[in-house]
Write a protein that holds these residues in place. Structure first.
Motif, PDB file in Angstrom:
ATOM      1  N   ALA A 201       0.820  -1.215   0.000  1.00  0.00           N
ATOM      2  CA  ALA A 201       0.000   0.000   0.000  1.00  0.00           C
ATOM      3  C   ALA A 201       0.848   1.256   0.000  1.00  0.00           C
ATOM      4  CB  ALA A 201      -0.943  -0.005   1.196  1.00  0.00           C
ATOM      5  N   GLY A 202       2.004   1.205   0.620  1.00  0.00           N
ATOM      6  CA  GLY A 202       2.870   2.382   0.685  1.00  0.00           C
ATOM      7  C   GLY A 202       3.439   2.767  -0.660  1.00  0.00           C
ATOM      8  N   ALA A 203       3.323   1.868  -1.667  1.00  0.00           N
ATOM      9  CA  ALA A 203       3.890   2.141  -2.990  1.00  0.00           C
ATOM     10  C   ALA A 203       2.844   2.664  -3.970  1.00  0.00           C
ATOM     11  CB  ALA A 203       4.530   0.865  -3.553  1.00  0.00           C
ATOM     12  N   THR A 204       1.618   2.928  -3.477  1.00  0.00           N
ATOM     13  CA  THR A 204       0.587   3.422  -4.382  1.00  0.00           C
ATOM     14  C   THR A 204       0.795   4.895  -4.694  1.00  0.00           C
ATOM     15  OG1 THR A 204      -0.885   3.920  -2.524  1.00  0.00           O
ATOM     16  CG2 THR A 204      -1.102   1.758  -3.561  1.00  0.00           C
ATOM     17  N   SER A 205       0.133   5.355  -5.729  1.00  0.00           N
ATOM     18  CA  SER A 205       0.304   6.721  -6.209  1.00  0.00           C
ATOM     19  C   SER A 205      -1.045   7.409  -6.330  1.00  0.00           C
ATOM     20  CB  SER A 205       1.020   6.706  -7.562  1.00  0.00           C
ATOM     21  OG  SER A 205       2.243   6.002  -7.474  1.00  0.00           O
ATOM     22  N   SER A 206      -1.008   8.702  -6.612  1.00  0.00           N
ATOM     23  CA  SER A 206      -2.244   9.448  -6.804  1.00  0.00           C
ATOM     24  C   SER A 206      -2.063  10.461  -7.922  1.00  0.00           C
ATOM     25  CB  SER A 206      -2.671  10.147  -5.507  1.00  0.00           C
ATOM     26  OG  SER A 206      -1.681  11.053  -5.075  1.00  0.00           O
ATOM     27  N   LEU A 207      -3.195  10.898  -8.482  1.00  0.00           N
ATOM     28  CA  LEU A 207      -3.184  11.877  -9.568  1.00  0.00           C
ATOM     29  C   LEU A 207      -4.180  12.982  -9.229  1.00  0.00           C
ATOM     30  CD1 LEU A 207      -2.253  12.722 -12.431  1.00  0.00           C
ATOM     31  CD2 LEU A 207      -4.224  11.461 -13.318  1.00  0.00           C
TER      32      LEU A 207
END
Length: 307
Positions: A201-207
């Protein structure tokens, strides 16, 4: 006597330190698993009952570690970018595990076909079916030799899952479009063969998508307030579309929409105005963007008119 006291005290302190260090290695790791879904353009509904989530051992002869064995029925299309908890804070022995696996006991898919739709279900009495919904054809959940469904972590985690200490949260993306197979050269029933990508989960991203009206722009039928009814549509590589309504930022004429828990990679961003009218912008719409790993990227559009 003082020497013996000091020696005994030192021995006790040393023993306590060794015990603390050794025992720490055996402390359980708290594991959580969240499920998200990548929507598909032709699929109207996709419901699945997950019956088991477990870790498969790396070493032959070792036993699996069950994370969940209580059935959970999930409306996949309702998840979008808001993952739900499949597993929450389960203590797991530390070590290296081979795979994260899932099993399912039932499900159904409603697929657009021409001017109507067809329903494929594992059973006409599947408990996840809405009342009155007619099943057109059976849906096969079984893989060859009843193999479990394995989450593909690729290079995000490595060849194996290492649980050493503290807490670990894994995010599982269920790719609906690539998982549903309607055509079989042997004429077998359609099947749901999940394509699932996993990452920590810590490797997820956002836009973050920022939208503003061009200064001095006069749109009699699309004023500043109506711009707040616009939508941003995020399209993944499989064609799945995730819409999100924009919200005001507090700055006059500026709105935004933020997509979270994204897998790093290529996406397309589309803007759509109120009443399904397309907005004209200084950038092309749709616009291709690359979302980097474990960071928030931003795309900015200025509205210059509407079609």
């Amino acid at each position: 006597m003082p020497f013996m006291l000091r020696s005994t005290t030192a021995l006790l302190l040393t023993s306590a330190l060794l015990c603390f260090t050794a025992c720490g290695k055996d402390d359980p790791v708290r594991v959580s698993v969240k499920l998200a879904a990548l929507p598909a353009q032709q699929i109207e509904k996709a419901v699945l009952t997950v019956s088991k989530v477990y870790l498969w051992p790396q070493e032959r002869g070792s036993t699996e570690v069950v994370l969940r064995d209580a059935p959970l029925t999930v409306d996949l299309l309702a998840l979008g970018n808001n993952p739900m908890a499949l597993v929450k804070d389960v203590d797991v022995p530390p070590g290296t595990y081979g795979q994260l696996r899932l099993r399912a006991s039932g499900g159904f898919v409603q697929l657009k076909e021409g001017s109507g739709s067809r329903v494929y279900a594992t059973s006409s009495t599947y408990e996840g079916l809405p009342a009155g919904l007619q099943v057109d054809r059976m849906l096969n959940l079984a893989n060859p030799n009843d193999a479990p469904w394995t989450v593909d972590f690729g290079e995000d985690v490595g060849e194996h899952l290492t649980l050493d200490e503290g807490e670990k949260t894994f995010l599982v993306d269920f790719d609906i479009a690539r998982s549903f197979k309607t055509h079989d050269p042997l004429g077998n029933d359609p099947r749901l063969s999940p394509v699932m990508k996993g990452l920590e989960a810590g490797a997820t991203s956002s836009l973050r998508v920022m939208i503003r009206l061009r200064e001095g722009l006069s749109l009699p039928s699309l004023g500043e307030k109506q711009l707040g009814a616009a939508s941003v549509i995020l399209v993944n590589v499989g064609g799945g579309r995730t819409p999100k309504a924009v919200t005001a930022t507090g700055e006059a004429g500026v709105f935004e929409a933020t997509f979270r828990n994204l897998r790093p990679g290529e996406y397309t961003v589309e803007l759509e105005g109120p009443d399904a009218r397309h907005l004209l912008t200084d950038w092309a719409s749709p616009e291709s963007v690359y979302v980097g790993e474990n960071r928030e990227d931003t795309v900015r559009f200025t509205v210059t008119g509407h079609s």
